[in-house]
Design a protein around this motif. Structure first.
Motif, mmCIF file in Angstrom:
data_model
loop_
_atom_site.group_PDB
_atom_site.id
_atom_site.type_symbol
_atom_site.label_atom_id
_atom_site.label_comp_id
_atom_site.label_asym_id
_atom_site.label_seq_id
_atom_site.Cartn_x
_atom_site.Cartn_y
_atom_site.Cartn_z
ATOM 1 N N ALA A 105 29.636 81.408 69.591
ATOM 2 C CA ALA A 105 29.976 82.778 68.886
ATOM 3 C C ALA A 105 31.212 83.499 69.473
ATOM 4 C CB ALA A 105 28.774 83.583 68.639
ATOM 5 N N ALA A 106 32.190 83.860 68.878
ATOM 6 C CA ALA A 106 33.327 84.509 69.611
ATOM 7 C C ALA A 106 33.034 85.841 69.824
ATOM 8 C CB ALA A 106 34.619 84.390 68.708
ATOM 9 N N ALA A 107 32.974 86.440 71.023
ATOM 10 C CA ALA A 107 32.726 87.830 71.617
ATOM 11 C C ALA A 107 33.959 88.577 71.102
ATOM 12 C CB ALA A 107 32.420 87.851 73.173
ATOM 13 N N GLN A 108 35.132 88.062 71.308
ATOM 14 C CA GLN A 108 36.388 89.171 71.127
ATOM 15 C C GLN A 108 37.495 88.040 71.063
ATOM 16 O OE1 GLN A 108 36.549 91.685 74.534
ATOM 17 N NE2 GLN A 108 37.028 89.908 75.845
ATOM 18 N N PRO A 109 38.588 88.438 70.373
ATOM 19 C CA PRO A 109 39.607 87.693 70.127
ATOM 20 C C PRO A 109 40.245 87.295 71.616
ATOM 21 C CG PRO A 109 40.023 89.777 68.890
ATOM 22 C CD PRO A 109 38.690 89.665 69.566
ATOM 23 N N ARG A 110 40.535 86.159 71.779
ATOM 24 C CA ARG A 110 41.074 85.490 72.963
ATOM 25 C C ARG A 110 42.709 85.353 72.815
ATOM 26 N NH1 ARG A 110 37.273 83.316 76.288
ATOM 27 N NH2 ARG A 110 35.431 82.823 75.328
ATOM 28 N N ASP A 111 43.462 86.142 73.615
ATOM 29 C CA ASP A 111 44.919 85.995 73.697
ATOM 30 C C ASP A 111 45.582 85.846 74.967
ATOM 31 O OD1 ASP A 111 44.907 88.280 74.556
ATOM 32 O OD2 ASP A 111 46.009 89.473 73.287
ATOM 33 N N THR A 112 44.799 85.508 75.814
ATOM 34 C CA THR A 112 45.289 85.108 77.389
ATOM 35 C C THR A 112 44.212 83.669 77.711
ATOM 36 O OG1 THR A 112 43.521 86.492 78.419
ATOM 37 C CG2 THR A 112 45.538 87.646 77.874
ATOM 38 N N ASN A 161 63.894 79.593 77.134
ATOM 39 C CA ASN A 161 64.325 79.164 75.963
ATOM 40 C C ASN A 161 62.821 78.935 75.214
ATOM 41 O OD1 ASN A 161 64.123 76.422 76.858
ATOM 42 N ND2 ASN A 161 66.045 76.108 75.892
ATOM 43 N N GLY A 162 61.918 78.633 75.892
ATOM 44 C CA GLY A 162 60.536 78.193 75.391
ATOM 45 C C GLY A 162 59.818 79.313 74.663
ATOM 46 N N PRO A 163 58.512 79.063 74.325
ATOM 47 C CA PRO A 163 57.473 79.991 73.578
ATOM 48 C C PRO A 163 57.024 81.066 74.713
ATOM 49 C CG PRO A 163 57.010 77.486 73.336
ATOM 50 C CD PRO A 163 57.851 77.436 74.238
ATOM 51 N N VAL A 214 51.998 82.218 88.750
ATOM 52 C CA VAL A 214 52.920 82.492 87.912
ATOM 53 C C VAL A 214 52.538 83.116 86.567
ATOM 54 C CG1 VAL A 214 55.028 81.468 86.398
ATOM 55 C CG2 VAL A 214 54.432 80.601 88.746
ATOM 56 N N THR A 215 53.087 84.064 86.150
ATOM 57 C CA THR A 215 52.615 84.879 84.954
ATOM 58 C C THR A 215 53.648 84.396 83.771
ATOM 59 O OG1 THR A 215 51.210 86.422 85.844
ATOM 60 C CG2 THR A 215 51.650 86.700 83.829
ATOM 61 N N LEU A 216 53.234 84.084 82.511
ATOM 62 C CA LEU A 216 54.255 83.919 81.259
ATOM 63 C C LEU A 216 53.750 84.849 80.257
ATOM 64 C CD1 LEU A 216 53.376 80.763 82.907
ATOM 65 C CD2 LEU A 216 55.697 80.523 81.743
ATOM 66 N N ASP A 217 54.463 85.463 79.667
ATOM 67 C CA ASP A 217 54.486 86.276 78.301
ATOM 68 C C ASP A 217 55.300 85.692 77.323
ATOM 69 O OD1 ASP A 217 52.563 88.216 79.521
ATOM 70 O OD2 ASP A 217 54.209 89.332 80.477
ATOM 71 N N ARG A 218 54.776 85.658 75.927
ATOM 72 C CA ARG A 218 55.520 85.425 74.948
ATOM 73 C C ARG A 218 57.068 85.715 74.912
ATOM 74 N NH1 ARG A 218 51.249 87.633 70.805
ATOM 75 N NH2 ARG A 218 49.570 85.998 70.657
ATOM 76 N N PRO A 271 52.899 80.839 69.266
ATOM 77 C CA PRO A 271 51.981 80.526 70.236
ATOM 78 C C PRO A 271 50.660 81.296 70.104
ATOM 79 C CG PRO A 271 53.516 81.387 71.306
ATOM 80 C CD PRO A 271 54.050 81.373 70.223
ATOM 81 N N ALA A 272 49.509 80.903 70.429
ATOM 82 C CA ALA A 272 48.324 81.808 70.399
ATOM 83 C C ALA A 272 48.139 82.430 71.472
ATOM 84 C CB ALA A 272 47.211 80.570 70.119
ATOM 85 N N PHE A 273 48.662 82.400 72.471
ATOM 86 C CA PHE A 273 48.493 83.226 73.642
ATOM 87 C C PHE A 273 49.502 84.152 73.923
ATOM 88 C CE2 PHE A 273 45.771 79.450 74.173
ATOM 89 C CZ PHE A 273 44.493 80.115 74.190
ATOM 90 N N ARG A 274 48.971 85.327 74.213
ATOM 91 C CA ARG A 274 50.118 86.274 74.472
ATOM 92 C C ARG A 274 50.622 86.261 75.979
ATOM 93 N NH1 ARG A 274 49.014 90.769 77.324
ATOM 94 N NH2 ARG A 274 46.575 90.512 77.041
ATOM 95 N N ARG A 275 49.546 85.813 76.684
ATOM 96 C CA ARG A 275 49.919 85.906 78.028
ATOM 97 C C ARG A 275 49.100 84.502 78.858
ATOM 98 N NH1 ARG A 275 49.617 90.758 81.817
ATOM 99 N NH2 ARG A 275 51.708 90.961 81.180
#
Length: 549
Positions: free
Chosen positions: A16-23, A203-205, A217-221, A230-234
């Motif tokens: 069961a999903a506890a909270q939305p995942r965006d990372t 030039n990518g997502p 390395v950290t990547l953001d949308r 893309p589904a993930f914000r970070r």
């Protein structure tokens, strides 16, 4: 050519999903030595940049070539590829690519033909150090047709003419001036390494927004991306060079997944799966990954082919793969994988034969000393430096086993390991290793190994250390084969040439073949859409398709 490799995953009930995942946090075992797409070849860089940039073409999980930033794959049939005669009378071909509409760099600048022209200009100058050098030599002219269309003219026709490999747009509005100032020092001044978080480089997502050298390395949308959202914000990619520590971070929830391309050794992943049950999803992906020993060929004692053959004869590879890797790593006889259609099953094999290894060493003038280590007539010990990537538990275990096996033949191996970013960027690329180097080559389907076997590809200062023939292999017939195999369009004739290439390799042993590796992918149960390819083009090139279940 269409081959499929992989394994089926058992369906499991989603929690069961506890909270939305965006990372998403990913663990890998290496850190890129550079972030420039065309300087040095390192799997860690390819994996990270797969999120942040897109080349013109790539081979997908189905092993078929496809466009990523181009609209249509050129072919003779659709008219985007045309045979022609070059100005000096050679059989050539012109290939036209049109960039997808709406492509932009992260700073909003359109990706254009000028970016492809700059990449071509920089690659054509040997002082820049781009690879592969043969591509830029053969692509003798680039014509800008319009802001989104270029035509490349090649001075030879190859069966892979539609594949652009690592040729891709580079942001001319950022990089051209840096390059023009001095091509020879460009690799130390490129914004990819001095301003890695500059959005105009990507030039990518996603775009790189933070780098912590050696650590993460950290990547953001990327707001300029106009493809599938893309589904993930970070996405955070952590480098943990010690594989037991990487496993511990997975179990503690500090990383969500471990990339198969640069993750746990297969035996460690198998043990982890047994302990954790269905907590994670596991996929053991066979592929075109060749684990081997690069050999310093242009200096004694390894310049003597008999010594290289003795090393291989003294290596019980079957026992190693069964005991360390649960039998999941097929033994290699050359660098051509049995999954590749050009593999020759009848190529010469070198089974474990300690007596024969000792006889070859005797013949080469190495006789046992009082401590069991052989010596030559000058009294020099048969002692070889043996290097690999520090912190990789699987490779370090292999080193220990090989050290013991070779000692039984009278060969001493002195282990000296380095962090991957030093090992690949400095020691190998500048040919500073003195004996044996354990690592893997990853190739594309039917990829001619020109960069590793052609003598023109020996890294040297004059070419700013481009090329991957780190061992210094020189063989005139191999030079001809690696040059002409791509030019043979008839599959049957090309197969015969591949057979000869493998025969030379198995006899000459420019490198010591060990086995073909399977990658161990470890994902959280809630992640879906990851499609490992089993070859050179990493799964992250399609990461915008990854989704939370």
């Amino acid at each position: 050519m269409r081959l499929r490799v992989g394994a089926l995953l058992l369906a499991v009930a989603a929690p069961a999903a506890a909270q939305p995942r965006d990372t998403l946090t990913i663990g890998i075992t290496q850190y890129p030595s550079t972030f420039h797409p065309n300087i040095e070849n390192m799997a860690a860089k390819s994996y990270v940049l797969g999120f942040a940039r897109r080349p013109l073409t790539a081979y997908g999980a189905d092993w078929r070539l496809a466009c990523l930033t181009c609209e249509t794959l050129p072919s003779i049939e659709n008219g985007l590829a045309e045979r022609e005669t070059t100005p000096d009378g050679k059989a050539g071909i012109r290939v036209t690519y049109r960039l997808r509409e709406g492509l932009r760099w992260g700073d909003g600048t359109p990706v254009s033909s000028d970016d492809l022209r700059f990449a071509w200009e920089a690659g054509r100058d040997a002082a820049t150090g781009f690879g592969p050098a043969e591509f830029y030599r053969s692509a003798y002219e680039l014509i800008v047709v319009d802001p989104r269309t270029v035509t490349l003219r090649f001075d030879r026709v190859t069966f892979e003419y539609a594949s652009m490999g690592d040729f891709q747009p580079l942001p001319a509005h950022i990089e051209r001036e840096r390059w023009q100032a001095d091509p020879r020092t460009y690799r130390t001044r490129t914004a990819y390494d001095t301003e890695t978080t500059n959005p105009g480089l990507w030039n990518g997502p996603w775009r790189i927004t933070d780098v912590r050298p050696g650590a993460s390395v950290t990547l953001d949308r990327n707001p300029a991306w106009n493809g599938e959202a893309p589904a993930f914000r970070r996405i955070t990619i952590r480098t943990v060079e010690n594989t037991p520590a990487l496993e511990a971070q997975l179990l503690a929830g500090q990383v969500d997944m471990i990339a198969g391309e640069l993750g746990l050794p297969i035996e460690q992943a198998i043990a982890l799966e047994r302990r954790t049950g269905n907590r994670f999803r596991f996929l053991f992906q066979p592929g075109l990954i060749y684990e081997h020993l690069d050999v310093r060929l242009d200096q004694p004692p390894l310049s003597d082919r008999r010594l290289r053959q003795a090393l291989l004869l003294a290596t019980d590879r079957r026992t190693i793969t069964e005991r360390l890797f649960a039998g999941r790593q097929p033994i290699a006889n050359t660098g051509v994988n049995p999954l590749d259609p050009m593999h020759d099953a009848d190529v010469r094999q070198w089974p474990f034969d300690l007596a024969r290894a000792r006889a070859l060493l005797d013949e080469a003038g190495w006789t046992p000393g009082p401590d069991g280590i052989r010596r030559n007539a000058a009294g020099e010990r048969l002692s070889l430096e043996f290097m690999t990537t520090a912190g990789n538990r699987g490779r370090e275990a292999v080193q220990q086993v090989l050290q013991g096996m070779w000692r039984a033949a009278g060969i001493e191996a002195r282990i000296r390991n380095e962090p991957p970013r030093v090992f690949f960027a400095e020691t190998l690329s500048h040919r500073r290793f003195q004996g044996l180097a354990l690592f893997a080559w990853i190739s594309a389907p039917e990829s001619v190994p020109r960069s590793a076997l052609n003598s023109d590809e020996i890294p040297r200062e004059a070419t700013n250390w481009s090329g991957q023939n780190f061992g210094g292999y020189r063989n005139a017939e191999m030079d001809v084969l690696t040059q002409t195999i791509p030019e043979q369009l008839d599959v049957a004739r090309r197969r015969e040439m591949w057979r000869r290439l493998q025969a030379i390799y198995a006899e000459d042993l420019p490198a010591i073949p060990l086995w073909f590796r399977s990658d161990a992918h470890v994902w959280p149960q809630w992640l879906e859409g990851v499609r490992p390819t089993g070859h050179l083009n990493v799964s992250t090139l399609w990461a915008e398709e990854w989704r939370v279940r």
